[in-house]
Write a protein that holds these residues in place. Structure first.
Motif, short mmCIF file in Angstrom:
data_model
loop_
_atom_site.label_atom_id
_atom_site.label_comp_id
_atom_site.label_asym_id
_atom_site.label_seq_id
_atom_site.Cartn_x
_atom_site.Cartn_y
_atom_site.Cartn_z
N ILE A 61 -10.58 17.68 -0.21
CA ILE A 61 -10.02 17.25 -1.48
C ILE A 61 -8.75 16.30 -1.43
CG2 ILE A 61 -9.05 17.90 -3.75
CD1 ILE A 61 -11.16 20.21 -3.60
N SER A 62 -8.05 16.72 -0.46
CA SER A 62 -6.49 15.99 -0.52
C SER A 62 -6.81 14.49 0.03
CB SER A 62 -5.43 16.30 0.57
OG SER A 62 -5.61 17.99 0.46
N ILE A 63 -7.73 14.45 1.34
CA ILE A 63 -7.83 13.35 1.91
C ILE A 63 -8.67 12.17 1.13
CG2 ILE A 63 -9.09 12.15 3.67
CD1 ILE A 63 -8.49 14.57 5.65
N LEU A 64 -9.49 12.79 0.25
CA LEU A 64 -10.32 11.90 -0.63
C LEU A 64 -9.49 11.41 -1.74
CD1 LEU A 64 -14.03 13.76 -0.62
CD2 LEU A 64 -13.29 11.30 0.18
N ARG A 65 -8.65 12.47 -2.19
CA ARG A 65 -7.81 12.07 -3.20
C ARG A 65 -7.08 11.08 -2.90
NH1 ARG A 65 -2.09 13.19 -3.69
NH2 ARG A 65 -2.33 15.22 -2.84
N VAL A 66 -6.20 11.01 -1.72
CA VAL A 66 -5.09 10.22 -1.30
C VAL A 66 -5.90 8.65 -1.21
CG1 VAL A 66 -3.73 9.22 0.36
CG2 VAL A 66 -3.72 11.53 -0.32
N LEU A 67 -7.05 8.72 -0.52
CA LEU A 67 -8.10 7.46 -0.18
C LEU A 67 -8.33 6.99 -1.61
CD1 LEU A 67 -8.53 6.37 2.63
CD2 LEU A 67 -11.09 7.46 2.36
N LEU A 68 -9.09 7.60 -2.51
CA LEU A 68 -9.48 7.09 -3.53
C LEU A 68 -8.51 6.68 -4.51
CD1 LEU A 68 -12.47 9.57 -4.29
CD2 LEU A 68 -12.74 7.29 -3.62
N GLY A 69 -7.47 7.38 -4.67
CA GLY A 69 -6.21 7.06 -5.58
C GLY A 69 -5.73 5.62 -5.03
N SER A 70 -5.64 5.43 -3.69
CA SER A 70 -4.99 4.04 -3.07
C SER A 70 -5.93 3.15 -3.47
CB SER A 70 -4.78 4.29 -1.58
OG SER A 70 -6.06 4.10 -0.94
N PHE A 71 -7.44 3.34 -3.52
CA PHE A 71 -8.47 2.32 -4.06
C PHE A 71 -8.12 2.10 -5.30
CE2 PHE A 71 -11.61 3.73 -0.67
CZ PHE A 71 -10.81 3.23 0.26
N LEU A 72 -7.89 2.85 -6.43
CA LEU A 72 -7.54 2.64 -7.76
C LEU A 72 -6.49 2.23 -8.13
CD1 LEU A 72 -9.07 6.07 -9.15
CD2 LEU A 72 -10.14 3.96 -9.13
N THR A 73 -5.40 2.29 -7.13
CA THR A 73 -4.24 1.76 -7.59
C THR A 73 -4.01 0.45 -6.69
OG1 THR A 73 -2.97 3.19 -6.24
CG2 THR A 73 -2.89 3.78 -8.39
N ALA A 74 -4.70 0.27 -5.95
CA ALA A 74 -4.72 -0.89 -4.95
C ALA A 74 -3.64 -0.81 -4.07
CB ALA A 74 -4.85 -2.39 -5.91
N THR A 75 -3.19 0.08 -3.50
CA THR A 75 -2.25 0.35 -2.46
C THR A 75 -2.69 0.91 -1.32
OG1 THR A 75 -2.05 2.52 -3.28
CG2 THR A 75 -0.56 0.87 -4.21
N PHE A 76 -4.02 0.49 -1.03
CA PHE A 76 -4.59 1.08 0.28
C PHE A 76 -3.89 0.35 1.70
CE2 PHE A 76 -7.80 0.71 3.92
CZ PHE A 76 -7.72 2.24 4.32
N GLY A 77 -3.31 1.11 2.64
CA GLY A 77 -2.79 0.35 3.73
C GLY A 77 -1.22 0.20 3.49
N THR A 78 -0.76 0.17 2.10
CA THR A 78 0.58 -0.18 1.88
C THR A 78 1.66 1.06 2.41
OG1 THR A 78 0.68 0.61 -0.30
CG2 THR A 78 0.23 -1.67 0.17
N THR A 79 2.94 1.06 2.49
CA THR A 79 3.72 1.87 2.50
C THR A 79 3.54 3.21 1.80
OG1 THR A 79 5.45 0.10 2.97
CG2 THR A 79 6.11 2.58 2.73
N ALA A 80 3.24 2.91 0.47
CA ALA A 80 3.05 3.93 -0.50
C ALA A 80 1.82 4.83 -0.18
CB ALA A 80 2.79 3.44 -2.06
N PHE A 81 0.90 4.18 0.55
CA PHE A 81 -0.49 4.95 0.86
C PHE A 81 -0.09 5.68 1.90
CE2 PHE A 81 -3.58 5.10 4.18
CZ PHE A 81 -4.74 5.61 3.46
N TRP A 82 0.75 5.09 2.93
CA TRP A 82 1.07 6.22 4.13
C TRP A 82 2.09 7.45 3.85
CZ3 TRP A 82 -2.44 5.83 7.58
CH2 TRP A 82 -3.00 4.68 8.00
N LEU A 83 2.93 7.19 2.91
CA LEU A 83 3.72 8.08 2.37
C LEU A 83 3.09 9.25 1.65
CD1 LEU A 83 6.74 6.05 0.88
CD2 LEU A 83 6.64 7.49 3.05
N SER A 84 1.82 8.87 0.91
CA SER A 84 1.34 9.84 0.18
C SER A 84 0.45 10.50 1.25
CB SER A 84 0.52 9.49 -1.09
OG SER A 84 -0.28 8.30 -0.87
#
Lengths: 171, 128
Positions: A61-84
């Motif tokens: 659940i956590s991995i999918l949440r971070v992954l899908l969350g980054s898609f929805l906020t368009a932050t995949f691969g950015t600093t914010a993504f790695w931080l979360s």
């Protein structure tokens, strides 16, 4: 004993809830999650899933949440993504380990605070690695202090979520 | 993928005795780390390329620190240090306001600027 279908449905519900929490925090607070102290709402679901369904389900659940969350906020691969991602993994790891310890036996409160603290410190460490900047030692104390009240709120919400789920036929 | 056996165990307690001990221990630890505020004497400003040392109780001075995003303006003197403006997105460092005592720090993480106040007898911390 819930059927696999029931299990799948509940997992999907938890993932959806985690995503909602993730998005609420992403929208309410500016994208660099370092300086602002956050509540860590998504950790509610991580903790509840850990208690009800075990480490592997909570990890999924956590991995999918971070992954899908980054898609929805368009932050995949950015600093914010790695931080979360770093924060989510660290807090799950610590909470999963503490949950297995039988003596001393920790409750929701202890797990949540320990999780929040490791979440914050992991983010701090990741950020100093990514930005190759190490002026953060002052923040360690501040963030650890912040983890106590936020951890309490998260623990309470996770406890209520677990009780709600339990009433709907945990067994 | 998902285990279905574990479900019948009773829910753990909201809090246990150990949790309370954990909280008390952490609070004491943090108080120990954060407390002991002493009178400040020297302000150290560190940017990516340069660093400054100014007296806390001297005349007011404006320092412009060049970081990756642009110039961060710091004012020091008259018993306080403050970041006046910074090109960072969230301005947490500016909103933090003034700092006045030893051990306190202002950090602009996006622009890599650290302003801290050293107290009396803390000069050995400067050797780096």
């Amino acid at each position: 004993m819930p059927s696999p279908t029931e299990k799948l449905t509940k997992m999907a519900f938890f993932l959806a809830l985690a995503l909602v929490f993730h998005l609420i925090e992403a929208i309410l607070i500016p994208p660099l999650p370092l300086v602002g102290v956050r509540l860590g709402l998504a950790n509610v679901v991580t903790l509840a899933a850990l208690e009800l369904y075990g480490v592997s389900s909570s990890l999924a659940i956590s991995i999918l949440r971070v992954l899908l969350g980054s898609f929805l906020t368009a932050t995949f691969g950015t600093t914010a993504f790695w931080l979360s991602l770093a924060g989510a993994m660290a807090s799950l790891m610590v909470m999963g380990l503490l949950a297995r310890v039988q003596k001393p036996k920790f409750g929701f409160l202890g797990l949540s605070i320990a999780g929040a603290m490791s979440h914050n410190w992991a983010q701090l460490l990741t950020y100093s690695l990514l930005a190759s900047f190490s002026g953060f030692s002052y923040y360690l104390v501040l963030l650890a202090g912040a983890a106590i009240p936020t951890g309490m709120v998260v623990a309470y919400l996770a406890y209520q979520l677990c009780r709600l789920e339990g009433r709907r036929g945990r067994c | 993928m998902f285990k279905t056996q574990k479900n019948c165990a009773p829910l753990r307690d909201f809090y246990t005795k150990e949790d309370l001990w954990l909280v008390v221990l952490l609070c004491l630890m943090l108080l120990g780390l954060a407390g002991g505020r002493q009178r400040g004497e020297l302000v150290v400003i560190e940017g990516p390329g340069a660093s400054w040392q100014l007296p806390l109780f001297g005349p007011e001075e404006l320092v412009e620190v060049e970081g990756p995003l642009g110039k961060t303006k710091v004012v020091v003197g008259g018993g306080r240090a403050q970041i006046l403006s910074s090109p960072c997105p969230d301005h947490t460092c500016v909103n933090w306001g003034k700092i006045r005592s030893g051990g306190q720090a202002l950090i602009c993480a996006p622009n890599h600027v650290v302003v801290r106040i050293l107290g009396k007898g803390k000069y050995h911390a400067l050797t780096h």
